[in-house]
Design a protein around this motif. Sequence first.
Motif, PDB file in Angstrom:
ATOM      1  N   GLU A 101      49.273  44.449  42.325  1.00 15.96           N
ATOM      2  CA  GLU A 101      48.859  44.223  40.941  1.00 15.96           C
ATOM      3  C   GLU A 101      49.559  43.020  40.313  1.00 15.96           C
ATOM      4  OE1 GLU A 101      46.403  46.913  39.053  1.00 15.96           O
ATOM      5  OE2 GLU A 101      46.103  45.929  40.983  1.00 15.96           O
ATOM      6  N   VAL A 104      47.689  40.017  41.404  1.00 13.03           N
ATOM      7  CA  VAL A 104      46.417  39.861  40.682  1.00 13.03           C
ATOM      8  C   VAL A 104      46.675  39.268  39.305  1.00 13.03           C
ATOM      9  CG1 VAL A 104      44.438  41.071  39.690  1.00 13.03           C
ATOM     10  CG2 VAL A 104      45.332  41.779  41.905  1.00 13.03           C
ATOM     11  N   GLN A 140      39.248  44.583  43.456  1.00 19.37           N
ATOM     12  CA  GLN A 140      39.770  45.893  43.855  1.00 19.37           C
ATOM     13  C   GLN A 140      40.823  46.388  42.871  1.00 19.37           C
ATOM     14  OE1 GLN A 140      41.161  45.461  47.887  1.00 19.37           O
ATOM     15  NE2 GLN A 140      39.093  45.330  48.735  1.00 19.37           N
ATOM     16  N   SER A 141      41.225  45.537  41.943  1.00 20.96           N
ATOM     17  CA  SER A 141      42.262  45.875  40.967  1.00 20.96           C
ATOM     18  C   SER A 141      41.643  46.216  39.615  1.00 20.96           C
ATOM     19  CB  SER A 141      43.214  44.680  40.809  1.00 20.96           C
ATOM     20  OG  SER A 141      44.008  44.818  39.654  1.00 20.96           O
ATOM     21  N   LYS A 142      42.317  47.092  38.888  1.00 16.28           N
ATOM     22  CA  LYS A 142      41.884  47.430  37.530  1.00 16.28           C
ATOM     23  C   LYS A 142      42.060  46.254  36.575  1.00 16.28           C
ATOM     24  CE  LYS A 142      42.970  52.355  37.967  1.00 16.28           C
ATOM     25  NZ  LYS A 142      43.805  53.472  37.475  1.00 16.28           N
ATOM     26  N   HIS A 179      33.848  48.044  40.420  1.00 14.52           N
ATOM     27  CA  HIS A 179      34.900  47.819  39.432  1.00 14.52           C
ATOM     28  C   HIS A 179      34.414  48.036  38.001  1.00 14.52           C
ATOM     29  CE1 HIS A 179      38.142  45.905  37.197  1.00 14.52           C
ATOM     30  NE2 HIS A 179      37.247  45.124  36.619  1.00 14.52           N
TER      31      HIS A 179
END
Length: 668
Positions: A101, A104, A140-142, A179
């Motif tokens: 994270e 990102v 793939q990350s919030k 997402h």
Amino acid sequence: MPTTAVSVVSASSSYDRQGDLISRIASPDADVKLKALREVKNQIIGNRTKKLSFLKLGAVPAISAVLSDYYSAGDDDKCGGKGNILVQSAAALGSFACGFEAGVQAVLDAGAFPHLLRLLTNPDEKVVDAGARSLRMIFQSKLAPNYDFHQEKNMEFLFTLLNSENGNVSGLGASVISHACRTSLEQQLLCEAGVLEKLASLLDGSLSQRDSCLESLATVLKDNSQAISRFVGIENGRCLSSVTALLKDRYPKTRLLSCLCLVVINNSAPCYLEDKGIKIRLLSTMLELLDDSGQVGDEAALGFSTLLAGKEDLQKLAYEANAIEKLLNYLRTSELRPKRRQGMLLSLAEMCSKLEECRSRFLSLQVVDVLSDGLRHESADVRCAACICLRNSARSIKNLSAGLFIDEKIMFPLVQLLQYPSTSVQVSALGAISNIVVDFTTRRSRFIECGGTKQLIELSKSMDPQTRVGALQALRNLMFLADIKCKEMIYSDLKAPEFSRLITDPEPSVQEQALALLRNLVDGCISSIEFVLDEDCLVLDAVGRQLRKVPQPEIAIQGMYVFTNVASGSELHKEAVMHQILPQEAESGSQNFVLKFLQSSEKKLRTATVWTIINLTSPSSLGAFDRHVKLRDAGIISQLKNMVTDPCLDVKIRVRTVLGQSMLFGEN
């Protein structure tokens, strides 16, 4: 010491080399720049420590600047190897973002996201692939940017990706869906735009496309029976058959994603997966995936618990497949990551939630150490899962009565969790304790000795409603058939003012549990009934005030059983109840709440109310006749006469008991 000196020199040397790489990324020499980008990428792949170290040195802004400069530059000589530099820059940024994270966030903060998007239109296919792969890592990350599908330009952009002949780009489109699609309205918009049909066509694509497609399908179909129906109808069910066929795919991740997609379908529209053969194949595939030592095995464990949740038929099939033994074997013999341990404990919890044969098998396999380890685990999620597993397995009355849950390895860590800073852990622990303390033996004293009672009383004053409910429910069960000594101890800590406050709590669920606790507290010997007369009937007055508001049936039922138990006591107790039922200050013209309860459609409330009247008019008590007259004048006896044919047998029998007592007083 020599070892310390070597260690310091080594760390310093490594830091200097990383700094040198950053400076070479900014070199005007294209070959030097390319080699530095490639080396940074290779060093950070799968290494969070090195990623963090390079982040601190400012690697991401430097790489983002290269990406921007070289994309904007022309094709003159100074830009030789431009395509390779773009590829390596994008790949390095993607590596920073992959599963990290902080990486990102650094990529987004450096402004690299729009530069990566521009790579998708590059004429060089390798550059497009690199850009698409990096963007997929970000999505793939919030933290990735959200796309509002209400906006036409965003929907057009999505279909531009999905329609691309480049597998990485179309896979990126699927990742954007996974997402950004979060609500049922977004699911509906995507379905109406034809996303399901497009995703279905990609199931026959490359491995990358297929996996992204399965993940997106699960997102669009989740908790949406209409979307599932639409998907199943595509090409007369061929697409559903394709997903089912992927259970046999050679790649573990593909098998996992097909399982998770089928779990989503089965949870919201089980009518499409009624075939027992498919269910068995789904179960066996998920159990096999637990053997995977990586992320697939972790996800399979949690997915397996979701598959079993609330599904008695699947729990039975899992039991027959020896899932309990397999899961326990993993928990005993393997060093598991927290996510996998959590999933396995939740799976066992689901199997113990409904079937006694599952609970008996589980408890027969010496599970104390497994549960104890879970309760003491450093992960809050694992502790919650262990509590849920303990709560569900404790539903077995046979094993509960045998005292299997009072082991010190269970009781001490469980009580300690009541002081855990996480509310979710506290609530989970309270759920387990609520089931364990319903013990028909004297073993409940073990819990009291551990300091559990003091903790429950303290948590009943929590600011969190769920915690208050859980604490009161545990105290309620602790008081079930408890002796007077135990009851006196509880009451001495709670006191009348606190009881009164809980009974009038703003949360209905708290009111219900507070009244249920009081019901158990005043059940039994006459001395226990004295609690409600404390401080000039403060607690009994609180019960009366709540019932006069005609609350929800669940609250009214518990309140009337409090009156029933109090009315089973002495003349003083019976008269105290009469004062609440027929208060002198009652408003003229308003219907008595007892009459309303007798006319309720809720049979349990009618039963509880009739029980109270039975105890008030018992002929063996001196003031029974006077109370009968007052109840008759209030219209209550007349209402009971209208209930001799009540559809509920229990109510009918109790009504006839009251009318039988009335005849002794000369009532026709």
